[in-house]
Design an enzyme around this catalytic site. Sequence first.
Site, PDB file in Angstrom:
ATOM      1  CG  ASP A   1      -1.809   1.173   1.304  1.00  0.00           C
ATOM      2  OD1 ASP A   1      -2.356   1.536   0.251  1.00  0.00           O
ATOM      3  OD2 ASP A   1      -1.961   1.751   2.391  1.00  0.00           O
TER       4      ASP A   1
ATOM      5  CB  THR B   1      -1.368   6.193   2.411  1.00  0.00           C
ATOM      6  OG1 THR B   1      -1.667   6.899   1.212  1.00  0.00           O
ATOM      7  CG2 THR B   1      -1.415   7.136   3.595  1.00  0.00           C
TER       8      THR B   1
ATOM      9  CG  ASP C   1      -1.210   2.474   7.250  1.00  0.00           C
ATOM     10  OD1 ASP C   1      -1.859   2.312   6.194  1.00  0.00           O
ATOM     11  OD2 ASP C   1      -0.879   3.599   7.675  1.00  0.00           O
TER      12      ASP C   1
END
Length: 797
Positions: free
Chosen positions: A302, A304, A535
């Site tokens: 991912d 971000t 996250d």
Amino acid sequence: MPDDAAAPPVGLTSAEVAERIAAGDVNTLPSRSGRSTLGIIRANVFTRVNAILSVLLALVWSTGQWMEGAFGILIVFNSIIGIIQELRAKRTLDNLAVVGEAHPVVIRDGLRQEIVRDAVVLDDLIAIAPGDQLVVDGSVVSSDYLEIDESLLTGESDPVAKAPGNPVMSGAFVVSGTGTYRAEKVGAEAYAAQLTAQASKFTLVSSELRQGINSILRIVTWLLVPVGLLTIWVQFSQPGTTWQEAVVRMTAALVPMVPEGLVLLTSIAFALGVIRLGRRNCLVQELPAIEGLARVSVVCADKTGTLTQGTMTLGGVLALDGADDVAWEALSQLVAADPAPNASMQAIAAVVPAAAHPWETLSRAPFTSARKWAGTTFSGHGSWLLGAPDVLAVGDVAARAEEIGATGRRVLLLARSDVDVTAGDAPGVPLPVALVVLDQETRHDAAETLAYFEDQGVALKVISGDNAASVGAVTRSLGVDLGDVVDARTLPAPGPAFTEQVDTHGVFGRVTPEQKRQMVGALQERGHTVAMTGDGVNDVLALKDADLGVAMGSGSPATRAVAQIVLLDDSFATLPHIVAEGRRVIGNIERVAKLFLTKTIYAVLIALTTGLLHLPGPFRPLQITVIGWFTIGIPAFLMSLAPNRDRARPGFVSRTLAVAVPGGAIVAAVTLVAYVTTRGLDDAITDAQQLQASTAALIALLMSATWVLSTVARPYVWWRAGMVIFAYSFYFSLFLFDFSRRWLYLDISNRETVLVGIVLGAIGMVAVEAAWWISTAIRGDKPRLLPSRERVEPVGG
């Protein structure tokens, strides 16, 4: 809709909490690290291998020949080493788990306080926000647009809106909105208590490596029973042999059949992996994860929070059509109206203060990854939206946002609408007011880590919910060329065409949580072993379905709960070290397994053949113990701990057998030929002849078995080559000195029998070498005598 205005919740009082603790109504969960200290000691002392060796040790000592029981040291060493390493791993995990586990917020005496998961009591009032995982079962007390994802429990991926009175279960997580719920089932009574407890549990659950070892041990067990019975019968039926001598020779035949160190060293390797990674603030929640990343062929990252820092800063507000004051006022009202701001809103709130005189809120739509926008409808001021420009706008505004996003910055559109944000046709036709530009900084270690995976032949997929141009710009800034960026909204429905695009492209933007999950499945369909890093709450589904989920420690509790590995310090550069640790475990245990299985095979064949020929065993227990020192035991221990950068491959059992079967057969053959040639098949021989024949057989065995070690130790580095040289030197010295010959019952006075042993030992060495080259060619592997110069070390050493 939010609940009607009411008095602030009070929750339990301190006295009520104390009553429930006294009554045992606490969320007590299983130990974070599995077995207790006593359980660890018991499990390492009372093992099947220790039981077998203990019986044999008692039999040998019953003969009064105490030195012959030297193999009993293995019982002590096996137990002590196993206990120490598992206790160290337990302590490491316990310490890390306290940091990595969920910390629910409860309301007690009218105050919010963060507590450990295990301190929740029955009837506690628990506050929840996006990304939080529910730790106990209960029912909703208050709901402010609360949506909960129960896919981890039910398999249904669509979020479920929750109103007061609705039941909720532990293991679910909050997608959007806020609320409170009352704990009604705690501890073992909770529906998914084991799911949340599993987040830090030390287990040796199923893995390809352990499955392979168990398969090998099953084969060995089937061989041991009949051969063991035959050996016992033959040794006790030898004419003119005392029962003491029969017991000693029987024990010498049975001890090497037991692969006493294989399971131990496997457990130690896993435990040390946990300890080593723990020093890097890496919480391993399932031990097979250590080997899992070593097998990974695709890493899905991912953007971000993984490639970039999890926090952002407000870079500017670009008003459209001169509506600067209107834009800042609207942003301040949105800040005031958001009780649970996400990372974007937090960056805005750090610069734009909440409105001093908030507008009256009529309805609110929290941000979700599927919707890509958030909004609030105010009384007399319409609806204000903040979200993705390519979702809320078209034309020049969308093009300008795309141009800014192509520089790697994140762009949001502030827009106004006449449609209520909770209406079915929301957001309607938004009127663009301003572009909100957010700056995000790439992680300092991201470029090196991505380069490492690229050098290792591991494919990279950057999958993000952000604008495709922005994702592509960030990826290019890290120096990794993953090809053209794909806007996930243009992807076909899951099927062959979808799988093909996912497999052939490297960067994807505007990906929904469900698409992330589908992408992981598509890659797995192509035979890839997939690791997913993330996250946020939008990564949970993909992390759950990936072969290996890696969560950031600062990420949402739900993300950490479903991941097998948690990077507590958010260091993306830890991933190469996890790869290295996995490769060390798999590669070294494969080496160790080859040694132990070779020993078992030649021990079984020697015992079986001498039994069928009705001959006494050629060796004594003390000789077998010394043989094991430098052909198996010490080398295996050293090799199980050493670095190993070779990429893990399937076929553990077949490769192990390809070395162990021919190696064991060759060692057994030259040993038996040396024994029978120098002794003959006649029962009427002198003790001196028996001793000389045993010496010749031992020479042949040591020479050929140590050469098996030399092939397993390849490719050579200085210490492995030195280990082989030292083994030969040590065994040569045993025959050189008079005291060691007496100690080990060696007789080299007959030069002819010694020469037979040396010649056959040399033949065995040549045969083992030839078998290694042939088996390597058959498997299609490239023979390597020295380490490859192309191998890449992990980032940071």
